[in-house]
Design an enzyme around this catalytic site. Structure first.
Site, PDB file in Angstrom:
ATOM      1  CG  ASP A  37      -2.027   1.002   1.157  1.00 56.32           C
ATOM      2  OD1 ASP A  37      -1.792   2.146   0.718  1.00 56.32           O
ATOM      3  OD2 ASP A  37      -3.144   0.651   1.562  1.00 56.32           O
ATOM      4  CB  VAL A 103      -9.863   1.532  -4.182  1.00 57.12           C
ATOM      5  CG1 VAL A 103      -9.664   0.966  -5.582  1.00 57.12           C
ATOM      6  CG2 VAL A 103      -8.839   2.627  -3.902  1.00 57.12           C
ATOM      7  CG  HIS A 107      -9.018  -3.225  -1.720  1.00 64.31           C
ATOM      8  ND1 HIS A 107     -10.120  -2.550  -2.206  1.00 64.31           N
ATOM      9  CD2 HIS A 107      -8.518  -2.450  -0.723  1.00 64.31           C
ATOM     10  CE1 HIS A 107     -10.270  -1.417  -1.531  1.00 64.31           C
ATOM     11  NE2 HIS A 107      -9.318  -1.341  -0.625  1.00 64.31           N
ATOM     12  CG  HIS A 109      -6.700  -2.734   3.663  1.00 61.28           C
ATOM     13  ND1 HIS A 109      -6.005  -1.606   3.301  1.00 61.28           N
ATOM     14  CD2 HIS A 109      -7.937  -2.605   3.121  1.00 61.28           C
ATOM     15  CE1 HIS A 109      -6.794  -0.820   2.573  1.00 61.28           C
ATOM     16  NE2 HIS A 109      -7.969  -1.412   2.454  1.00 61.28           N
TER      17      HIS A 109
END
Length: 145
Positions: A37, A103, A107, A109
Site C-alpha cells: 500500500d 477504491v 481488496h 488489507h
C-alpha cells in the site's frame, strides 16, 4: 459510492493491474496480486486483489474468486508475520462509502500492528517512499511459503 453499481474499469487498482500506475508487487499469480500500500497505515501494509474479477466489494464477488483471495491473504499474512515480527495483524476489507471503502475494486488489507506504535487512519496516511516499500516487499517475499 454505494454498495451497488457498475464496476469502474478506470479505478486505481484496475489501472495498476494494466500497468498504467506502478506498484511494488510482493507476489502475484494468474489470479491475485499482493502489493504494498503506497499510503500504509503501518510498516508492511499489503493489499491483496483479484486480477480477474470485476467485483466492487464482497457482495458481488464470485465464490471461487473469494476462495482464492482468502488463501492469498492467509499466505501473505503469514509471510508478513514471519518477515516483520509484528505483535499482531489487522485484516480489513471495506464495503461501500459508508463502510470506509475508498477504491471500488474488492481488496483486502493486511496491516502489521505493534503494541508501541499507533496505526495511521485508513485513507489518512502519508505516501511512502518507493524504495522503502520495495525493501519491505523483499523481506516479505523472502518468507513466502
Amino acid at each position: 459510492m454505494s454498495l451497488y453499481g457498475d464496476y469502474d474499469p478506470d479505478n486505481i487498482f484496475a489501472r495498476i493491474l494494466r500497468g498504467e500506475i506502478p506498484s511494488v508487487v510482493v507476489w502475484e499469480d494468474e489470479h491475485v496480486r499482493a502489493f504494498m500500500d503506497v499510503f500504509p497505515q503501518s510498516e508492511g501494509h499489503v493489499l491483496v486483489i483479484s486480477r480477474t474479477s470485476k467485483a466492487r466489494n464482497i457482495l458481488d464477488v464470485e465464490p471461487e474468486v473469494l476462495t482464492r483471495l482468502m488463501a492469498a491473504v492467509q499466505r501473505t499474512a503469514r509471510a508478513v508475520e514471519t518477515a516483520l515480527k509484528p505483535d499482531g495483524l489487522s485484516l480489513m476489507q471495506f464495503n461501500g462509502d459508508a463502510g470506509g471503502q475508498t477504491v471500488f475494486h474488492l481488496h483486502f488489507h493486511i496491516v502489521p500492528r505493534w503494541s508501541d506504535r499507533a496505526m495511521k487512519g485508513h485513507g489518512h496516511a502519508p505516501q511512502a517512499d518507493p524504495a522503502t516499500l520495495e525493501a519491505l516487499a523483499q523481506r516479505i517475499r523472502a518468507e513466502l511459503d
